[in-house]
Structure formats: structure tokens, C-alpha cells
Design a protein around this motif. Sequence first.
Motif, PDB file in Angstrom:
ATOM      1  N   ALA A 195      -2.481 -13.144 -36.102  1.00 42.26           N
ATOM      2  CA  ALA A 195      -2.257 -11.928 -35.318  1.00 42.26           C
ATOM      3  C   ALA A 195      -1.549 -10.870 -36.156  1.00 42.26           C
ATOM      4  CB  ALA A 195      -1.412 -12.246 -34.079  1.00 42.26           C
ATOM      5  N   THR A 196      -1.695  -9.632 -35.715  1.00 38.90           N
ATOM      6  CA  THR A 196      -0.951  -8.518 -36.293  1.00 38.90           C
ATOM      7  C   THR A 196       0.045  -8.051 -35.239  1.00 38.90           C
ATOM      8  OG1 THR A 196      -2.802  -7.827 -37.690  1.00 38.90           O
ATOM      9  CG2 THR A 196      -1.072  -6.201 -37.265  1.00 38.90           C
ATOM     10  N   ILE A 197       1.324  -8.132 -35.558  1.00 38.06           N
ATOM     11  CA  ILE A 197       2.383  -7.771 -34.614  1.00 38.06           C
ATOM     12  C   ILE A 197       2.866  -6.359 -34.934  1.00 38.06           C
ATOM     13  CG2 ILE A 197       4.645  -8.410 -33.712  1.00 38.06           C
ATOM     14  CD1 ILE A 197       4.068 -11.261 -34.665  1.00 38.06           C
ATOM     15  N   ARG A 198       2.857  -5.498 -33.925  1.00 38.64           N
ATOM     16  CA  ARG A 198       3.262  -4.106 -34.099  1.00 38.64           C
ATOM     17  C   ARG A 198       4.444  -3.786 -33.181  1.00 38.64           C
ATOM     18  NH1 ARG A 198      -0.954  -1.596 -36.790  1.00 38.64           N
ATOM     19  NH2 ARG A 198      -2.943  -2.739 -36.739  1.00 38.64           N
ATOM     20  N   PRO A 199       5.183  -2.732 -33.497  1.00 33.97           N
ATOM     21  CA  PRO A 199       6.293  -2.322 -32.625  1.00 33.97           C
ATOM     22  C   PRO A 199       5.774  -1.915 -31.243  1.00 33.97           C
ATOM     23  CG  PRO A 199       6.445  -1.257 -34.774  1.00 33.97           C
ATOM     24  CD  PRO A 199       5.101  -1.901 -34.705  1.00 33.97           C
ATOM     25  N   VAL A 200       6.610  -2.061 -30.243  1.00 33.50           N
ATOM     26  CA  VAL A 200       6.239  -1.682 -28.879  1.00 33.50           C
ATOM     27  C   VAL A 200       7.236  -0.660 -28.338  1.00 33.50           C
ATOM     28  CG1 VAL A 200       5.121  -3.885 -28.408  1.00 33.50           C
ATOM     29  CG2 VAL A 200       7.570  -3.625 -27.919  1.00 33.50           C
ATOM     30  N   ASN A 201       6.906  -0.102 -27.190  1.00 36.93           N
ATOM     31  CA  ASN A 201       7.780   0.855 -26.490  1.00 36.93           C
ATOM     32  C   ASN A 201       8.154   2.052 -27.360  1.00 36.93           C
ATOM     33  OD1 ASN A 201       7.796  -0.879 -24.251  1.00 36.93           O
ATOM     34  ND2 ASN A 201       9.560  -2.016 -25.058  1.00 36.93           N
ATOM     35  N   ALA A 247       8.662   2.249 -30.524  1.00 39.58           N
ATOM     36  CA  ALA A 247       9.460   1.991 -31.725  1.00 39.58           C
ATOM     37  C   ALA A 247       8.628   2.237 -32.979  1.00 39.58           C
ATOM     38  CB  ALA A 247       9.971   0.556 -31.710  1.00 39.58           C
ATOM     39  N   ARG A 248       9.282   2.675 -34.027  1.00 43.12           N
ATOM     40  CA  ARG A 248       8.582   2.988 -35.266  1.00 43.12           C
ATOM     41  C   ARG A 248       8.435   1.761 -36.162  1.00 43.12           C
ATOM     42  NH1 ARG A 248      10.310   7.838 -39.494  1.00 43.12           N
ATOM     43  NH2 ARG A 248       8.461   7.696 -40.857  1.00 43.12           N
ATOM     44  N   TYR A 249       9.451   0.879 -36.118  1.00 38.39           N
ATOM     45  CA  TYR A 249       9.437  -0.285 -37.004  1.00 38.39           C
ATOM     46  C   TYR A 249       9.777  -1.575 -36.257  1.00 38.39           C
ATOM     47  CZ  TYR A 249       9.750   3.256 -40.717  1.00 38.39           C
ATOM     48  OH  TYR A 249       9.531   4.339 -41.521  1.00 38.39           O
ATOM     49  N   LEU A 275      13.040  -3.569 -42.266  1.00 35.04           N
ATOM     50  CA  LEU A 275      12.227  -2.750 -41.369  1.00 35.04           C
ATOM     51  C   LEU A 275      10.782  -2.699 -41.875  1.00 35.04           C
ATOM     52  CD1 LEU A 275      15.184  -1.971 -40.691  1.00 35.04           C
ATOM     53  CD2 LEU A 275      14.355   0.336 -40.215  1.00 35.04           C
ATOM     54  N   LEU A 276       9.846  -3.034 -40.994  1.00 31.72           N
ATOM     55  CA  LEU A 276       8.432  -3.058 -41.339  1.00 31.72           C
ATOM     56  C   LEU A 276       7.613  -2.380 -40.240  1.00 31.72           C
ATOM     57  CD1 LEU A 276       8.178  -6.787 -42.498  1.00 31.72           C
ATOM     58  CD2 LEU A 276       8.092  -4.788 -43.982  1.00 31.72           C
ATOM     59  N   PRO A 277       6.519  -1.680 -40.600  1.00 32.52           N
ATOM     60  CA  PRO A 277       5.683  -1.053 -39.582  1.00 32.52           C
ATOM     61  C   PRO A 277       4.851  -2.067 -38.806  1.00 32.52           C
ATOM     62  CG  PRO A 277       4.753  -0.695 -41.749  1.00 32.52           C
ATOM     63  CD  PRO A 277       6.107  -1.318 -41.965  1.00 32.52           C
ATOM     64  N   LEU A 278       4.562  -3.211 -39.422  1.00 31.68           N
ATOM     65  CA  LEU A 278       3.810  -4.279 -38.759  1.00 31.68           C
ATOM     66  C   LEU A 278       3.982  -5.562 -39.554  1.00 31.68           C
ATOM     67  CD1 LEU A 278       1.015  -4.793 -40.583  1.00 31.68           C
ATOM     68  CD2 LEU A 278       0.363  -2.650 -39.520  1.00 31.68           C
ATOM     69  N   VAL A 279       3.676  -6.676 -38.904  1.00 33.44           N
ATOM     70  CA  VAL A 279       3.734  -7.979 -39.563  1.00 33.44           C
ATOM     71  C   VAL A 279       2.420  -8.711 -39.274  1.00 33.44           C
ATOM     72  CG1 VAL A 279       4.842 -10.250 -39.608  1.00 33.44           C
ATOM     73  CG2 VAL A 279       6.236  -8.182 -39.427  1.00 33.44           C
ATOM     74  N   THR A 280       1.780  -9.191 -40.326  1.00 36.87           N
ATOM     75  CA  THR A 280       0.549  -9.959 -40.168  1.00 36.87           C
ATOM     76  C   THR A 280       0.880 -11.444 -40.217  1.00 36.87           C
ATOM     77  OG1 THR A 280      -0.783  -8.226 -41.201  1.00 36.87           O
ATOM     78  CG2 THR A 280      -1.745 -10.424 -41.100  1.00 36.87           C
ATOM     79  N   VAL A 281       0.531 -12.150 -39.147  1.00 29.61           N
ATOM     80  CA  VAL A 281       0.779 -13.584 -39.056  1.00 29.61           C
ATOM     81  C   VAL A 281      -0.520 -14.324 -39.358  1.00 29.61           C
ATOM     82  CG1 VAL A 281       1.471 -15.478 -37.538  1.00 29.61           C
ATOM     83  CG2 VAL A 281       2.578 -13.245 -37.334  1.00 29.61           C
ATOM     84  N   THR A 282      -0.527 -15.151 -40.385  1.00 28.82           N
ATOM     85  CA  THR A 282      -1.723 -15.905 -40.729  1.00 28.82           C
ATOM     86  C   THR A 282      -1.826 -17.159 -39.859  1.00 28.82           C
ATOM     87  OG1 THR A 282      -0.510 -17.112 -42.459  1.00 28.82           O
ATOM     88  CG2 THR A 282      -1.672 -15.118 -43.122  1.00 28.82           C
ATOM     89  N   LYS A 283      -3.040 -17.654 -39.694  1.00 25.42           N
ATOM     90  CA  LYS A 283      -3.257 -18.852 -38.899  1.00 25.42           C
ATOM     91  C   LYS A 283      -2.664 -20.048 -39.623  1.00 25.42           C
ATOM     92  CE  LYS A 283      -6.816 -21.689 -36.738  1.00 25.42           C
ATOM     93  NZ  LYS A 283      -8.251 -21.860 -36.427  1.00 25.42           N
ATOM     94  N   ARG A 284      -1.773 -20.759 -38.939  1.00 18.81           N
ATOM     95  CA  ARG A 284      -1.098 -21.909 -39.561  1.00 18.81           C
ATOM     96  C   ARG A 284      -1.154 -23.164 -38.694  1.00 18.81           C
ATOM     97  NH1 ARG A 284       4.485 -19.024 -41.312  1.00 18.81           N
ATOM     98  NH2 ARG A 284       5.006 -21.062 -42.145  1.00 18.81           N
TER      99      ARG A 284
END
Length: 229
Positions: free
Chosen positions: A91-97, A99-101, A197-206
Motif C-alpha cells: 500500500a501507499t500511505i498518504r497524509p489525511v485531513n 496534512a502535508r506530511y 517527515l515524509l509526503p508518503l510511505v510505500t509499504v511493500t507486501k511482506r
Amino acid sequence: MRYAVGGRDALDGLERGTEEEIAGFVTAAIGENAQALKDDWRDQIRGARLGDRLANSVRSAVYPRGRSSIEAAALVWTKAPNILDSYARGATIRPVNGARYLWIPTDDVPKKRQGNRLSPAEVEARFGRDLVVIDPKNHRLKTTPSRISRGVAFAGFSGLAVRKASGRWRNATANQMTKGHRSYREVTRQFVVMFTLLPLVTVTKRLDLDALAALADGRYPNLLNKHWR
């Protein structure tokens, strides 16, 4: 993130017995299979280096509770479905509400009693001041005692000292920040990174939940035969 363990169809071809006896065999096999599936899932989570806390979020229960039944079934589930689902699918996790980071805690962020790290707001409340945000080119990162990864910015504090008893950070005293004083500590002048601080985080299948389900399905007939004997 739930898996049901059942198998009345596997009763076909087995010797007949009293309904009560058969219910005991079925319930015992279902319970053992559920325990094995739970253990397999927890082992897979630990093998993926996701930690004991996530592994221990996996639970199991046999139904109906407290008695045997030919219709017995078990449920194996996790109390952290969203987190484990992201590692099962990627999955790709992005900020919500708005938020920038995303604020990713480092190992220097204090933990709560439950074992998870404090949020940025909780960190500011704990130290009684606002987090300072700096960019990756800031000179203070060259001597930081923190372990940092790549980020677009970093948030933390200067003027911290380590408690001797616990090894945790706390606000330094005036003497500890005064150069030449016997209580002075060089680390108090360094910038301790609390968050990356990151704009998004990519989670690989594990995680491979399909493989776990296949193991459980294939194991049930043998377990039923084992308890039937």
C-alpha cells in the motif's frame, strides 16, 4: 483480515459414532487447527520483522464457546486489520485531513505504556515546547545522536539530556547546558530527531495470507483423523 476454520464436509467417509463423540472430535480438530493457524500467522509477522506487538494482535476463538459441536468453527483475526492488510497487499500511505506530511517517529520518541510511540502533539506536551522542524541540509543533522532515514524534513529538539536511570531524553537543566560546568553534557547542544517527515510511505507486501489459509485447509483432514482415532 479474518479467516474461518471449519470443515463439516471432511466428516464424509469417517466411521459413525454418537453425535456427542463426533462433536468432540470435530471441536478438538477445529481448535487445534485454529491454534496452529494463529501461530503460523504470528510467526510470519515476526519473520517479516514487524514486531511482537503486531504478532500478538492475532487472536483466535472456537465457536460455540464452552461446548463441543458438529458445527464447530473457529475464527482467527487480528486487532490491527488495517496495518496488517497493508503489509499483506502492499500500500501507499498518504497524509489525511489536509496534512502535508506523515510524521514518522524515530527510536528517540518516548513510548506510551502500551508500547507505541507518542504522537507529535504528545511529544510537545511531554517536553513542554514546540517541535523544531529543520530541512535535510541543516548543519545540526551532521552531529545528531539520532538514527535518521531519508526525509524531506526532520522535527526534534536541542537542549536535551539523557536520564541515567532510564536512558530516556528529558529537558536539560541550565547547568547541563552551560559549557565549563561539571554537569555540562555535549549532547545537550545536539539536535535530537524525534520525527522524520515524509509526503508518503510505500509499504511493500511482506505477508502471504493465502499461503496461511492453504496450510489451514490442508491440515484439517489430518487433524480430524488424529482426534477421531
